[in-house]
Motif scaffolding. Structure first.
Motif, PDB file in Angstrom:
ATOM      1  N   UNK A 174       0.864  -1.183   0.000  1.00  0.00           N
ATOM      2  CA  UNK A 174       0.000   0.000   0.000  1.00  0.00           C
ATOM      3  C   UNK A 174       0.900   1.232   0.000  1.00  0.00           C
ATOM      4  N   UNK A 175       0.493   2.243  -0.755  1.00  0.00           N
ATOM      5  CA  UNK A 175       1.277   3.472  -0.872  1.00  0.00           C
ATOM      6  C   UNK A 175       0.352   4.673  -0.736  1.00  0.00           C
ATOM      7  N   UNK A 196       8.164   1.499  -9.312  1.00  0.00           N
ATOM      8  CA  UNK A 196       7.478   0.359  -8.709  1.00  0.00           C
ATOM      9  C   UNK A 196       6.831  -0.494  -9.790  1.00  0.00           C
ATOM     10  N   UNK A 197       6.166   0.163 -10.740  1.00  0.00           N
ATOM     11  CA  UNK A 197       5.425  -0.568 -11.766  1.00  0.00           C
ATOM     12  C   UNK A 197       6.340  -1.382 -12.668  1.00  0.00           C
ATOM     13  N   UNK A 198       7.522  -0.850 -12.990  1.00  0.00           N
ATOM     14  CA  UNK A 198       8.425  -1.559 -13.897  1.00  0.00           C
ATOM     15  C   UNK A 198       9.472  -2.365 -13.145  1.00  0.00           C
ATOM     16  N   UNK A 205      -0.820  -3.626  -5.559  1.00  0.00           N
ATOM     17  CA  UNK A 205      -0.364  -2.346  -5.024  1.00  0.00           C
ATOM     18  C   UNK A 205      -1.581  -1.447  -4.865  1.00  0.00           C
ATOM     19  N   UNK A 206      -1.892  -1.082  -3.621  1.00  0.00           N
ATOM     20  CA  UNK A 206      -2.966  -0.132  -3.346  1.00  0.00           C
ATOM     21  C   UNK A 206      -2.368   1.270  -3.301  1.00  0.00           C
ATOM     22  N   UNK A 235     -10.822  11.110  -1.277  1.00  0.00           N
ATOM     23  CA  UNK A 235      -9.963  10.613  -2.338  1.00  0.00           C
ATOM     24  C   UNK A 235     -10.422   9.273  -2.885  1.00  0.00           C
ATOM     25  N   UNK A 236      -9.473   8.545  -3.477  1.00  0.00           N
ATOM     26  CA  UNK A 236      -9.777   7.253  -4.086  1.00  0.00           C
ATOM     27  C   UNK A 236      -8.687   6.249  -3.724  1.00  0.00           C
ATOM     28  N   UNK A 237      -9.040   4.962  -3.881  1.00  0.00           N
ATOM     29  CA  UNK A 237      -8.049   3.900  -3.750  1.00  0.00           C
ATOM     30  C   UNK A 237      -7.908   3.237  -5.115  1.00  0.00           C
ATOM     31  N   UNK A 238      -6.715   3.303  -5.665  1.00  0.00           N
ATOM     32  CA  UNK A 238      -6.410   2.663  -6.943  1.00  0.00           C
ATOM     33  C   UNK A 238      -5.641   1.383  -6.645  1.00  0.00           C
TER      34      UNK A 238
END
Length: 246
Positions: A174-175, A196-198, A205-206, A235-238
């Motif tokens: 979580x970030x 992080x993604x690459x 990953x939240x 906000x939102x959680x992606x």
């Protein structure tokens, strides 16, 4: 070096949502000198289209300066400045000259790290789906099997504070992106998320943020990642997951 700062009528560093001026400072042998002062008022421009127009005009007026010192920003305005206009936002404390010195020092540190990173080998983009097993015989390392990378490796690659969710072996993280963007570290969402993604594979990953980064969905799809978005009270959680992850 040039640094722009949001200054209120009292001459102190302010937020962009207050009526103020954006002052452009340049550092000379004698110290910091104000080179330009731009009237700035977001309060009288409440719609998104109006605010974007004001911010684009500000970017044009500031020329090649993309370093901005404020008292701290939240919401859509810093997102536009960072994501669309390429600004690096900083927040500091002390008198104005001390804050400008602090920002200049941090900018130099960021530039040094970027120069070192440019000389480092590129980070390979993981393409293998995340799996739990190693196939027949179960041999080989987790990385070669496409399994989750060691937690320490992911944390080192991210270069930001990731919170481990559940069992560390599950590679779920979580970030709090909103907090990082508001920390005054001068980073934008790409700086934080792309490594992080690459980087080493993870299961999920939240990302907690004010709004989803506009570039994220397309970039994630190109990396074989799935993005889901959930609205929160604030906000939102992606959530980013890998295809075929359990």
């Amino acid at each position: 070096m040039k640094i722009a700062a949001c200054i209120d009528e009292a001459g102190t560093v302010s937020t962009l949502n207050r009526t103020a001026a954006i002052c452009l400072f340049g550092r000379e042998n004698s110290g910091w000198t104000e080179q330009d002062r731009i009237a700035f008022d977001l309060a009288s421009n409440p719609t998104l289209a109006e605010r974007k127009a004001v911010l684009r005009d500000l970017a044009t007026r500031l020329g090649d300066c993309r370093v901005l010192l404020t008292a701290g920003e939240v919401g859509i305005v810093p997102a536009i400045l960072q994501e669309e206009l390429g600004f690096r936002l900083w927040r500091s404390e002390g008198d104005l000259a001390e804050q400008l010195d602090s920002v200049a020092a941090h900018e130099a540190e960021v530039a040094e790290k970027a120069a070192k990173a440019a000389l480092s080998p590129p980070i390979p983009i993981p393409t293998a789906p995340l799996g739990l097993g190693g196939g027949c015989g179960g041999g080989g390392s987790p990385r070669r099997r496409g399994g989750p990378a060691p937690t320490a490796e992911i944390l080192a690659q991210a270069k930001v504070a990731l919170e481990i969710v559940g069992d560390p072996a599950d590679s779920r993280f979580r970030l709090d992106l909103a907090a990082l963007l508001d920390s005054g570290a001068g980073l934008n969402s790409r700086d934080i998320l792309v490594p992080i993604l690459v980087g080493p594979p993870f299961r999920s990953l939240e990302i907690l943020c004010d709004h989803p980064p506009r570039w994220l969905a397309e970039t994630a799809a190109g990396l074989g990642l799935i993005v889901t978005i959930e609205s929160l009270d604030e906000g939102v959680r992606v959530t980013v997951t890998r295809r075929n992850s359990a």
